[in-house]
Design a protein around this motif. Sequence first.
Motif, short mmCIF file in Angstrom:
data_model
loop_
_atom_site.label_atom_id
_atom_site.label_comp_id
_atom_site.label_asym_id
_atom_site.label_seq_id
_atom_site.Cartn_x
_atom_site.Cartn_y
_atom_site.Cartn_z
N TYR A 56 78.30 69.32 19.01
CA TYR A 56 79.38 69.50 19.99
C TYR A 56 78.85 69.34 21.42
N ALA A 57 77.71 69.96 21.71
CA ALA A 57 77.15 69.89 23.06
C ALA A 57 76.82 68.44 23.44
N GLN A 58 76.29 67.68 22.49
CA GLN A 58 75.97 66.28 22.78
C GLN A 58 77.24 65.44 22.95
N LYS A 59 78.26 65.76 22.18
CA LYS A 59 79.53 65.05 22.34
C LYS A 59 80.10 65.25 23.73
N MET A 60 79.96 66.47 24.26
CA MET A 60 80.55 66.79 25.55
C MET A 60 79.65 66.44 26.73
N ARG A 61 78.32 66.50 26.55
CA ARG A 61 77.39 66.31 27.67
C ARG A 61 76.51 65.08 27.52
N GLY A 62 76.68 64.33 26.46
CA GLY A 62 75.91 63.12 26.28
C GLY A 62 74.72 63.33 25.35
N GLU A 63 74.24 62.23 24.78
CA GLU A 63 73.10 62.29 23.87
C GLU A 63 71.88 62.88 24.59
N ASN A 64 71.15 63.72 23.87
CA ASN A 64 70.01 64.42 24.45
C ASN A 64 68.88 64.43 23.43
N PRO A 65 68.12 63.33 23.31
CA PRO A 65 67.06 63.24 22.30
C PRO A 65 66.03 64.36 22.41
N GLU A 66 65.71 64.76 23.64
CA GLU A 66 64.72 65.82 23.82
C GLU A 66 65.24 67.14 23.23
N LEU A 67 66.50 67.44 23.48
CA LEU A 67 67.10 68.65 22.92
C LEU A 67 67.04 68.62 21.40
N MET A 68 67.38 67.49 20.80
CA MET A 68 67.42 67.41 19.35
C MET A 68 66.02 67.49 18.75
N GLU A 69 65.04 66.92 19.42
CA GLU A 69 63.66 66.99 18.92
C GLU A 69 63.16 68.43 18.91
N VAL A 70 63.41 69.15 20.00
CA VAL A 70 63.00 70.55 20.06
C VAL A 70 63.77 71.37 19.03
N ALA A 71 65.06 71.08 18.90
CA ALA A 71 65.90 71.84 17.98
C ALA A 71 65.46 71.67 16.53
N GLU A 72 65.04 70.47 16.16
CA GLU A 72 64.59 70.24 14.78
C GLU A 72 63.34 71.05 14.47
N GLU A 73 62.40 71.11 15.40
CA GLU A 73 61.21 71.93 15.18
C GLU A 73 61.57 73.40 15.15
N PHE A 74 62.51 73.78 15.99
CA PHE A 74 63.01 75.16 16.02
C PHE A 74 63.63 75.54 14.68
N ILE A 75 64.46 74.65 14.13
CA ILE A 75 65.10 74.90 12.84
C ILE A 75 64.06 74.96 11.72
N GLU A 76 63.05 74.12 11.81
CA GLU A 76 62.01 74.07 10.77
C GLU A 76 61.13 75.31 10.78
N LYS A 77 60.79 75.81 11.97
CA LYS A 77 59.81 76.89 12.06
C LYS A 77 60.42 78.25 12.38
N VAL A 78 61.18 78.33 13.45
CA VAL A 78 61.62 79.63 13.96
C VAL A 78 62.77 80.21 13.14
N VAL A 79 63.73 79.38 12.77
CA VAL A 79 64.90 79.90 12.05
C VAL A 79 64.49 80.58 10.74
N PRO A 80 63.72 79.94 9.86
CA PRO A 80 63.31 80.66 8.65
C PRO A 80 62.41 81.85 8.93
N ARG A 81 61.56 81.73 9.95
CA ARG A 81 60.68 82.86 10.27
C ARG A 81 61.46 84.10 10.67
#
Length: 334
Positions: free
Chosen positions: A170-195
Amino acid sequence: MADSDYRSSGRPASGSILNLKMGERRATLSRSVVISPYSASRVPISNIALMRQIIEREEFVGMAEAEYEGQKAMAKVIPENAVMPIAWGYFQDDKTKAWFLTHFRNLLANAPKISEFLPIVRQLHEKSVSPTGKFGFHVTPFYGPPPMIVDWTDDWEFFWTREFRSGLQYAQKMRGENPELMEVAEEFIEKVVPRLLRPLQTGGRTIKPSLCHGDLWDGNIQMDVDTEKPMVFDPCPFYGHHEMDLQCMRSPRYNIGYNFVKEYAKVGASQPHEDFNDRNALYAIRNDIMTAGMWPQWASLLDQAKEEMRRLIAKHPEGLAGFEGDITPNDIRE
């Protein structure tokens, strides 16, 4: 939900009476009306003040039902601090518009004291019971304009990750594509969320699905002038981990802020207690991303969210492997 572009509200205009039996959930509306909550017959109700909310954009008509179901669920658990709604429905001749009707309350935009509000939030979380015993909700709520994904599940980590990914889109739809945000978010989902989330439901630890208001910021918490009690309204309801209801309170931009979070932690933190502050930061990241998507003036919150994700990744670089406690699945332990 405070965006005047997609919803208007106000006290109802005088008009004809549409009779509605108590307990009925839906009706049709063809013009401004007053609905009697007490009788199925035509009766004058000049002494009853009601409030209507009209939704005029087709993509948001589901908000009327979500508002009704959320208010009803809250009023059953905290009846002195949430108003039991009356009805919702579509316009008779235009199903692209919907309405929600409730009792009018004279509210003052003053934040309640922590000592006064904390027991109310605890009661909402502790006394509520999920009808399925799972995380989710039976209708689709809206976190501002975007709908949430609330299909029932036993797995809180799955529920939250699913909603977090939806918020990123939703944020990318409203504010434009943000590859840096998505790259950080994927690592966050992989490491921090399960932790941070998986230990809540492993190693013999459990969390119950609690009714969450879902958008518990000071704009949705006001004082009733007549009863002098705090009232909560405008929910984005779901049954979830109760700590997620504190997601709006970490930021200094809210009047009911981090001092409330710290007091709540003393009485309502889930096990493992030592992860409470990081879980609160995780939940707040989701709120910042959604806020950035909803409001152009808060677009900079995406940068703040990236930095906060990086901070938590640096703190938990090994992900779940870095957790020192028992993470045996509960079904295996049993």
